[in-house]
Structures are given as C-alpha cells and as structure tokens.
Design an enzyme around this catalytic site. Sequence first.
Site, PDB file in Angstrom:
ATOM      1  N   GLU A   1       0.808  -1.214   0.000  1.00 13.73           N
ATOM      2  CA  GLU A   1       0.000   0.000   0.000  1.00 13.73           C
ATOM      3  C   GLU A   1       0.847   1.273   0.000  1.00 13.73           C
ATOM      4  OE1 GLU A   1      -3.883  -1.758   2.396  1.00 13.73           O
ATOM      5  OE2 GLU A   1      -2.153  -1.067   3.528  1.00 13.73           O
TER       6      GLU A   1
ATOM      7  N   GLY B   1     -13.166  -3.067   2.626  1.00 17.99           N
ATOM      8  CA  GLY B   1     -14.312  -3.716   2.023  1.00 17.99           C
ATOM      9  C   GLY B   1     -15.467  -2.738   1.926  1.00 17.99           C
TER      10      GLY B   1
ATOM     11  N   MET C   1      -9.644  -2.352   9.207  1.00 17.43           N
ATOM     12  CA  MET C   1      -9.125  -2.877  10.468  1.00 17.43           C
ATOM     13  C   MET C   1      -8.229  -1.910  11.248  1.00 17.43           C
ATOM     14  SD  MET C   1      -8.325  -6.798   9.203  1.00 17.43           S
ATOM     15  CE  MET C   1      -8.037  -7.435  10.856  1.00 17.43           C
ATOM     16  N   GLU C   2      -8.141  -0.640  10.839  1.00 19.57           N
ATOM     17  CA  GLU C   2      -7.220   0.265  11.520  1.00 19.57           C
ATOM     18  C   GLU C   2      -7.718   1.694  11.733  1.00 19.57           C
ATOM     19  OE1 GLU C   2      -5.238  -2.978   9.434  1.00 19.57           O
ATOM     20  OE2 GLU C   2      -6.139  -1.217   8.480  1.00 19.57           O
TER      21      GLU C   2
ATOM     22  N   ASP D   1     -12.943  -5.090  -2.166  1.00 17.31           N
ATOM     23  CA  ASP D   1     -13.865  -6.228  -2.200  1.00 17.31           C
ATOM     24  C   ASP D   1     -15.211  -5.795  -1.646  1.00 17.31           C
ATOM     25  OD1 ASP D   1     -13.977  -7.021   0.860  1.00 17.31           O
ATOM     26  OD2 ASP D   1     -11.859  -6.693   0.390  1.00 17.31           O
TER      27      ASP D   1
END
Length: 264
Positions: free
Chosen positions: A12, A78, A193-194, A217
């Site tokens: 990333e 996502g 997630m962060e 996704d």
Amino acid sequence: MRLGIISALHEEQVGLVEAMRGPSRLIHGMRDYVAGQLWEIDAVCVLSRIGKVAAAMTATTLVEKFGVTHILFTGVAGAGDKTVQVGDIVVAESLVQHDMDASPLFPRFEVPLTGQTHFQPDQQLSMRLVGAAQDFLELDFLDAVSEGERREFRLQRPRVHRGLVASGDQFVNEKSRIEAMNGALPGLVAVEMEGAAVAQVCHELGVPCAVIRAISDNANENAAPDFMRFVKSVAAQYAFHITRRLCRDLAEAPLQARSDSAGT
C-alpha cells in the site's frame, strides 16, 4: 507541517519511500520509519501492520517520537454498502470501532470513558484528500491502472465516497455480517481494520488526521481470493498518485490553523 503516512501493508506504500528526497531510516518498536521530503512536504512513512492495536501504536509513535503534525492513513477496505463498488475510493467522514461492545456498562460502540462512539477526521485535510482523489480518477486513473487490471476487477467508472468507516480486528467476508453492520451503523460505506484506532489516537493527542481507502472487495464470501492482487496492482497505484497530488496541493497551499475534531 510534517505529515505521517501510515499503511498496514507494504504494497500500500509502494513508490512513496522511493520518491522521497534525503530519506533517513529509523527502526523503532519493530517498525521501519522513513523520513524525508515528499513533493516538498516533510513526511514520515511507516507500515503499521494489520489491526487496531498495531495502528494505534504506530500513530502514537509518529506523534510522540517523530513530531508529525498531521497523519494520513491510506490502504484498502471492504465495501460497506451496495452503492460502493470495487475500485471506488472512500474518504472517511467519521470512524467507529464496530467490534467495541462494553455493554451493559457502556452503550454499544462507545469507547469506554470517552463518551464517544464516532471519531471525526480533520475536515480541511479530508477535503484536500477528496480533491486529490477526484483529480486522480479524472486525470491519472487510466494511465495508472492497466487495461488488464481494469478489466479483471471491472473498474469502469470509480467514484469517490464520503461517509462512515467501521474498523475492527476481523476480516469481514460474510454478507450477513455486512448486513448486520448496515442495520446498526447508518451511513456505513467501508469496513477495515485500523482507521478508527488512528482517529481515536489523533483525537486524544490533538493531531489532525485523514483516512482514505480503496475498495478492494464487497466484504462478502468472495472477498479473499483476489485481495492481494488488487492491493498490488490497483490500490498501490491509487495510494501513490493520490498521495502525490495531496502533497503537491499542500505544498502549494498550506493548511490553515488546525480545525477542531469532535466525537459523538
């Protein structure tokens, strides 16, 4: 201004360190921090690794040890809503920890002893980020992402969204989970997630931040198979070109005095 740039995965941030002038490295807390000039902006790049604790530790270190004045988190997420498609870009308007539940002691989603469920990124920095993302899609996208990858991931007309981003220490890949989150968190546009952990740290330390995510996704049962391919061939290009545009914009027209962040 000193900009801290955080990503969870190496892919990333591909190209950012290489683009730095006068880079210097320091390993601290099992992380490799690289400081230098990125398109006339003093910057520090670092990989946090995956998860809220890892991200919170990294953000805190950037502020306390490296003296960054602003933080940008860039990565993938996502989709949190059917209107958000793979290849779209989300700039967080607010962030919440979807796995925070200390009820009945505290309301669901509330971070205990803060009185807050949602944390807001800095408005000025976020709007600059929106502009950089929109310019990327309009001017850079077709050159940055190969025709083959655009075809593979059905990237036709990516859009920029603003809204609620939910973070948790889980890779969400079940349609039923996303539907439940949509019911509990109105306005949800992305799950990752962060980001909410970074936003909480920045709120508590008084540091402006912004969070941008490329949608990799649909957060359902088909989320995992092409995840890393998307990160390497698409999201990495998004991150590089958008960060370049943001830095050039900030160098040309610096941010005004910090705008207040608030929680709800």
